[in-house]
Design an enzyme around this catalytic site. Structure first.
Site, PDB file in Angstrom:
ATOM      1  N   CYS A  81       0.948  -1.173  -0.055  1.00  0.00           N
ATOM      2  CA  CYS A  81      -0.123   0.020   0.119  1.00  0.00           C
ATOM      3  C   CYS A  81       0.758   1.364   0.156  1.00  0.00           C
ATOM      4  O   CYS A  81       1.840   1.450  -0.972  1.00  0.00           O
ATOM      5  CB  CYS A  81      -0.977  -0.114   1.003  1.00  0.00           C
ATOM      6  SG  CYS A  81      -2.192   1.396   1.020  1.00  0.00           S
ATOM      7  N   HIS A 171      -3.719  -5.290   0.654  1.00  0.00           N
ATOM      8  CA  HIS A 171      -3.204  -5.461   1.979  1.00  0.00           C
ATOM      9  C   HIS A 171      -3.273  -7.014   1.797  1.00  0.00           C
ATOM     10  O   HIS A 171      -4.372  -7.373   2.230  1.00  0.00           O
ATOM     11  CB  HIS A 171      -4.003  -4.795   3.265  1.00  0.00           C
ATOM     12  CG  HIS A 171      -3.597  -3.355   3.079  1.00  0.00           C
ATOM     13  ND1 HIS A 171      -2.455  -3.023   4.150  1.00  0.00           N
ATOM     14  CD2 HIS A 171      -4.145  -2.103   2.974  1.00  0.00           C
ATOM     15  CE1 HIS A 171      -2.481  -1.806   4.164  1.00  0.00           C
ATOM     16  NE2 HIS A 171      -3.534  -1.329   3.392  1.00  0.00           N
ATOM     17  N   GLU A 173      -2.019  -8.719   4.086  1.00  0.00           N
ATOM     18  CA  GLU A 173      -1.937  -9.193   5.735  1.00  0.00           C
ATOM     19  C   GLU A 173      -3.172  -9.361   6.205  1.00  0.00           C
ATOM     20  O   GLU A 173      -3.387 -10.087   7.162  1.00  0.00           O
ATOM     21  CB  GLU A 173      -0.962  -8.314   6.450  1.00  0.00           C
ATOM     22  CG  GLU A 173      -1.456  -6.875   6.614  1.00  0.00           C
ATOM     23  CD  GLU A 173      -1.179  -6.047   5.626  1.00  0.00           C
ATOM     24  OE1 GLU A 173      -1.117  -4.872   5.905  1.00  0.00           O
ATOM     25  OE2 GLU A 173      -1.166  -6.201   4.406  1.00  0.00           O
ATOM     26  N   GLY A 227      -1.215 -13.297  35.778  1.00  0.00           N
ATOM     27  CA  GLY A 227      -1.710 -13.271  34.461  1.00  0.00           C
ATOM     28  C   GLY A 227      -0.613 -14.332  33.447  1.00  0.00           C
ATOM     29  O   GLY A 227       0.411 -14.924  33.853  1.00  0.00           O
ATOM     30  N   VAL A 228      -1.236 -14.509  32.227  1.00  0.00           N
ATOM     31  CA  VAL A 228      -0.426 -15.511  31.546  1.00  0.00           C
ATOM     32  C   VAL A 228       1.038 -14.845  31.111  1.00  0.00           C
ATOM     33  O   VAL A 228       1.982 -15.643  31.187  1.00  0.00           O
ATOM     34  CB  VAL A 228      -1.029 -15.853  29.948  1.00  0.00           C
ATOM     35  CG1 VAL A 228      -0.202 -16.596  29.085  1.00  0.00           C
ATOM     36  CG2 VAL A 228      -2.511 -16.464  30.288  1.00  0.00           C
ATOM     37  N   ASP A 229       1.080 -13.610  30.774  1.00  0.00           N
ATOM     38  CA  ASP A 229       2.329 -13.093  30.186  1.00  0.00           C
ATOM     39  C   ASP A 229       3.559 -13.363  31.414  1.00  0.00           C
ATOM     40  O   ASP A 229       4.580 -13.777  31.150  1.00  0.00           O
ATOM     41  CB  ASP A 229       2.233 -11.650  29.934  1.00  0.00           C
ATOM     42  CG  ASP A 229       1.150 -11.544  28.804  1.00  0.00           C
ATOM     43  OD1 ASP A 229       0.882 -12.535  28.376  1.00  0.00           O
ATOM     44  OD2 ASP A 229       0.809 -10.357  28.708  1.00  0.00           O
TER      45      ASP A 229
END
Length: 515
Positions: A81, A171, A173, A227-229
């Protein structure tokens, strides 16, 4: 050594999607804002370069530009783009504003064969693609040819095969370009010769080596939020350096029901990771007493966390490093061209200052991963599936799900409502289909009739969204029978609530939190 594709970001909302598509194909890539691209190229050797889209116009004097070095490195380059327009503008072509705009679905017609289209679109093929541009290329640079057109874009795809320079006005993606992922794969693997060898197993091995090399014999503290992180970061670091890591879990009293016990059990008993569990509910409630403004609440929660964490870290002694569960979207946002680098406690309250105040060096082993990749790594590390698949829970916790003043009574009411809501979601087999679901205790009381008496209690709002990247979200389309069942249980089982509503708001790019 893993080959790297460099993505130069010019401000597109969907730049991260380029990286996600490549990662899904086993290609490692890094996103760098255009201002930092030249410095990056001095110290790194990518095997190919992708130029992202942008809301800017190349016809404007102050619009972003790619380092000219990009076109002098003898590397394959793909412009998407704005990236295509930029390539043309910088290599001797012409871009003009004011032509027919294309926003949304368009039909691409392939007019010539190209390695970029091989196995995807033969010459003469027509297919749907997603356009989003107001300017368009009106003259090609020397060496380029047209390989595809659309209704309003006579240069919808261009190529300089000799230099392996390609540009697409659409695009590839986004999901709205159905075969866009195959085009990106052609560019990286067929044109650039990248070997798709980036896996979570290889990432795990590489990060363990990096952690050991960075930390040496030093001591590390990790702010564990539950949390997960932060949990995945802690387990990975512990695998690398063992007892040199101490996790500090500041229990603010604002977690979901039972989560504090789950965290302590998992890390102390399952992984045997040194863990300091600080019961700080009274401190946080005192700091929040009488406060209703959401930003003031966040700042006070952040300041209280810093105070507690700092004190506990000093008790550990001889600490040199601070571990954080920073993810790649956080890194990208912190160096976007609307802001500068930031030092934040990502896993907690997005408040700056702790690393500087404690004079610690950061260990951020997840800073190259997206959220879904962190979950994959968590499973690779052996974290329980139910823990890895848990819905995101922001650092301030229930505090941002209680608009207005926070009290112990409100927290207890909200926890009970949340338990009922999530229980029904699990019973319906919907938990893994929903990205995030939670209850909110609104600062509103209504009169209701329960049995033979009147009540004057709170309104509870329910929210559930679907998302793939945590950047955008759509409300989950529950059936009416499900919502009716949940509302009935909450009203019957949770004293203090007499009305339940469902929030159907979708979120554009940005936060998915309630406030």
């Amino acid at each position: 050594m893993t080959q790297t594709v460099l993505i130069i970001d010019f401000g597109s909302q969907v730049t991260q999607l380029i990286a996600r598509r490549l990662r899904e194909q086993g290609t490692y890539c890094e996103i760098v804002p255009f201002q930092s691209a030249e410095a990056y190229l001095k110290t790194n050797k990518p095997v190919a370069i992708i130029l992202s889209g942008s809301p800017a116009s190349t016809t404007e004097d102050e619009s972003p530009r790619a380092p000219q070095k990009v076109f002098e490195l003898d590397l394959p380059v793909l412009g998407i783009c704005y990236g295509e327009q930029l390539m043309c503008a910088q290599l001797g072509g012409k871009v003009e504003a004011g032509h027919h705009r294309e926003f949304g679905r368009a039909t691409l017609e392939v007019t010539d064969v190209s390695p970029l289209f091989e196995g995807v679109w033969p010459k003469g093929a027509k297919d749907d693609v997603w356009m989003s541009h107001g300017d368009r290329v009106t003259a090609l640079p020397p060496g380029f040819k047209v390989i595809a057109i659309s209704g309003n874009a006579p240069f919808a795809a261009i190529a300089d095969e000799a230099r392996k320079f390609y540009g697409v006005q659409f695009h590839p993606e986004v999901a709205h370009t159905p075969r866009g992922g195959e085009l990106l794969k052609n560019f990286t693997q067929r044109v650039a010769g990248v070997k798709p060898d980036w896996t979570m197993q290889s990432f795990r091995r590489t990060q363990i080596e990096r952690i050991r090399a960075q930390v040496g014999k030093g001591r590390v503290v990790c702010g564990l939020s539950g949390g997960v992180d932060s949990s995945v970061a802690a387990v990975l670091i512990h695998e690398a350096i063992g007892e040199q890591l101490t996790c500090i879990f500041v229990d603010t009293g604002m977690m979901r029901a039972g989560e504090a016990d789950e965290v302590v059990t998992l890390f102390r008993e399952h992984y045997n990771i040194p863990l300091v569990h600080v019961h700080a509910e009274d401190l946080f409630l005192d700091r929040l007493a009488g406060v209703s403004d959401p930003e003031t609440k966040r700042k006070r929660i952040g300041a209280a966390f810093i105070d507690v964490f700092d004190a506990e870290a000093h008790k550990v002694g001889n600490v040199e490093f601070l571990a954080q569960g920073t993810l790649y979207p956080d890194v990208i946002e912190s160096v976007s061209f609307t802001g500068g680098p930031s030092a934040t406690i990502k896993s907690h309250h997005n408040v700056g200052g702790l690393p500087e105040r404690m004079k610690l060096k950061l260990v951020e082993p997840l800073r190259e991963l997206f959220k879904d990749e962190v979950r994959v790594l968590g499973r690779e590390l052996g974290l329980p599936p139910a823990f890895v698949g848990r819905h995101p829970f922001p650092g301030p916790g229930l505090a941002i799900r209680i608009p207005g003043e926070i009290t112990r009574e409100k927290l207890d009411i909200l926890r009970k409502a949340d338990v009922v809501y999530l229980d029904e979601i699990r019973k319906a087999g919907l938990y893994d289909k929903i990205w995030q679901a939670f209850a909110v205790l609104l600062p509103v009381r209504t009169v209701g009739v329960m049995g033979d008496g009147r009540t004057y209690d709170y309104v509870c709002a329910l929210r559930a969204v679907t998302s793939t990247d945590g950047m955008t979200a759509d409300s989950y389309p529950f059936e009416h029978a499900f919502l009716s069942r949940v509302a009935t249980r909450i009203i019957n089982e949770v004293k203090g609530i007499n009305r339940v509503v469902y929030d159907v708001t979708s979120k554009p790019p940005g936060t998915i939190e309630w406030e």
